[in-house]
Scaffold this active site. Structure first.
Site, PDB file in Angstrom:
ATOM      1  CG  HIS A  43      -2.086  -1.076   1.241  1.00 42.39           C
ATOM      2  ND1 HIS A  43      -2.083  -1.795   2.445  1.00 42.39           N
ATOM      3  CD2 HIS A  43      -2.732  -1.624   0.548  1.00 42.39           C
ATOM      4  CE1 HIS A  43      -2.935  -2.789   2.272  1.00 42.39           C
ATOM      5  NE2 HIS A  43      -3.354  -2.413   1.132  1.00 42.39           N
ATOM      6  CE  LYS A  60     -13.072  -7.210   2.343  1.00 42.96           C
ATOM      7  NZ  LYS A  60     -12.136  -6.584   1.515  1.00 42.96           N
ATOM      8  NE  ARG A 119      -2.504  -7.527  -4.715  1.00 44.15           N
ATOM      9  CZ  ARG A 119      -3.196  -7.871  -3.716  1.00 44.15           C
ATOM     10  NH1 ARG A 119      -2.728  -7.989  -2.665  1.00 44.15           N
ATOM     11  NH2 ARG A 119      -4.459  -8.222  -4.025  1.00 44.15           N
ATOM     12  CB  SER A 144      -4.234  -6.866   4.433  1.00 42.46           C
ATOM     13  OG  SER A 144      -3.755  -5.570   4.161  1.00 42.46           O
TER      14      SER A 144
HETATM   15  O1  PNS Z   1      -8.783  -3.035   0.310  1.00 43.91           O
HETATM   16  P1  PNS Z   1      -9.855  -3.399  -0.359  1.00 43.91           P
HETATM   17  O2  PNS Z   1     -10.759  -4.356   0.351  1.00 43.91           O
HETATM   18  O3  PNS Z   1      -9.691  -3.954  -1.692  1.00 43.91           O
HETATM   19  O4  PNS Z   1     -10.678  -2.156  -0.832  1.00 43.91           O
HETATM   20  C1  PNS Z   1     -12.295  -2.313  -1.704  1.00 43.91           C
HETATM   21  C2  PNS Z   1     -12.816  -0.890  -1.722  1.00 43.91           C
HETATM   22  C3  PNS Z   1     -13.001  -0.324  -0.316  1.00 43.91           C
HETATM   23  C4  PNS Z   1     -11.955  -0.120  -2.854  1.00 43.91           C
HETATM   24  C5  PNS Z   1     -14.223  -1.390  -2.373  1.00 43.91           C
HETATM   25  O5  PNS Z   1     -14.588  -2.459  -1.479  1.00 43.91           O
HETATM   26  C6  PNS Z   1     -15.107  -0.068  -2.400  1.00 43.91           C
HETATM   27  O6  PNS Z   1     -14.980   0.853  -2.977  1.00 43.91           O
HETATM   28  N1  PNS Z   1     -16.064  -0.159  -1.331  1.00 43.91           N
HETATM   29  C7  PNS Z   1     -16.776   1.054  -1.085  1.00 43.91           C
HETATM   30  C8  PNS Z   1     -18.410   0.667  -1.614  1.00 43.91           C
HETATM   31  C9  PNS Z   1     -18.221   1.020  -2.845  1.00 43.91           C
HETATM   32  O7  PNS Z   1     -18.066   2.142  -3.435  1.00 43.91           O
HETATM   33  N2  PNS Z   1     -18.812   0.098  -3.898  1.00 43.91           N
HETATM   34  C10 PNS Z   1     -18.846  -0.031  -5.300  1.00 43.91           C
HETATM   35  C11 PNS Z   1     -17.701  -0.113  -5.951  1.00 43.91           C
HETATM   36  S1  PNS Z   1     -18.076  -0.310  -7.629  1.00 43.91           S
END
Ligand code: PNS
Length: 169
Positions: free
Chosen positions: A17, A41, A93, A131
């Site tokens: 990150h 989660k 990645r 993570s």
């Molecule tokens: O670190 P992560 O878990 O890969 O992050 C995922 C994240 C937070 C980027 C994604 O789950 C997200 O954007 N969640 C917020 C809800 C949202 O906007 N959902 C629609 C995405 S198309």
């Protein structure tokens, strides 16, 4: 002023990150690390703990400036708009990341056409760092110091009740 949000679970923040964050700061004037409050989660760290770990990791990093840390629930695009951001930064990645990220980027664009998703590629050394994998390694006593900042490694060991001198590496 070009502002980007870098959203994620950051449970906890890793060197992967921070690598993406550093690259983002070279492109944007301000980068807001946006920690998702995601009770669904069942994260290892609370939102407050994740924010504190990011703050501590950024503070001990020599090349990270113009960064803010925030939390959000709901849609990333809404948080981006509230933050005055024109971009969402995500790290890639491997090819396996791509499909989900591509889907999210297109949905986000549909929801907010003025917010662009920018994908940055991590250093080769971080390709396998995630993570969830690091938490599993730490939980079973493996050494995680090469993958996360010292504050995160110590915090994980505390959570899992592991002695300081974790082995496995
Ligand atoms: O670190 P992560 O878990 O890969 O992050 C995922 C994240 C937070 C980027 C994604 O789950 C997200 O954007 N969640 C917020 C809800 C949202 O906007 N959902 C629609 C995405 S198309």
């Amino acid at each position: 002023m070009r502002v980007a949000v870098y959203p994620g679970s950051f449970d906890p923040v890793t060197f992967g990150h921070l690598d993406i964050l550093e690259r983002a700061t070279l492109i944007f004037d301000k980068v807001v690390m946006a920690v998702l409050e995601n009770p669904g989660k069942a994260p290892l760290f609370t939102t407050e703990e994740r924010v504190e770990l990011i703050r501590a990791a950024v503070a001990e990093h020599p090349r990270l400036d113009h960064i803010e840390v925030g939390t959000f629930s709901g849609l990333t695009v809404d948080y981006a708009r509230q933050s005055g951001a024109t971009a969402i930064v995500r790290g890639l990645r491997a090819v396996s990341d791509f499909e989900n990220e591509f889907q999210m980027a297109l949905m986000n664009r549909r929801l907010a056409p003025q917010v662009h998703t920018v994908f940055l590629m991590t250093a080769f050394s971080n390709v396998f760092v995630s993570s969830s994998l690091i938490k599993e390694v730490c939980r079973y006593g493996g050494r995680v110091d090469d993958f996360v900042p010292p504050v995160c490694a110590a915090a994980m060991r505390r959570k899992f009740g592991i002695e300081q001198s974790a082995g496995g590496g």
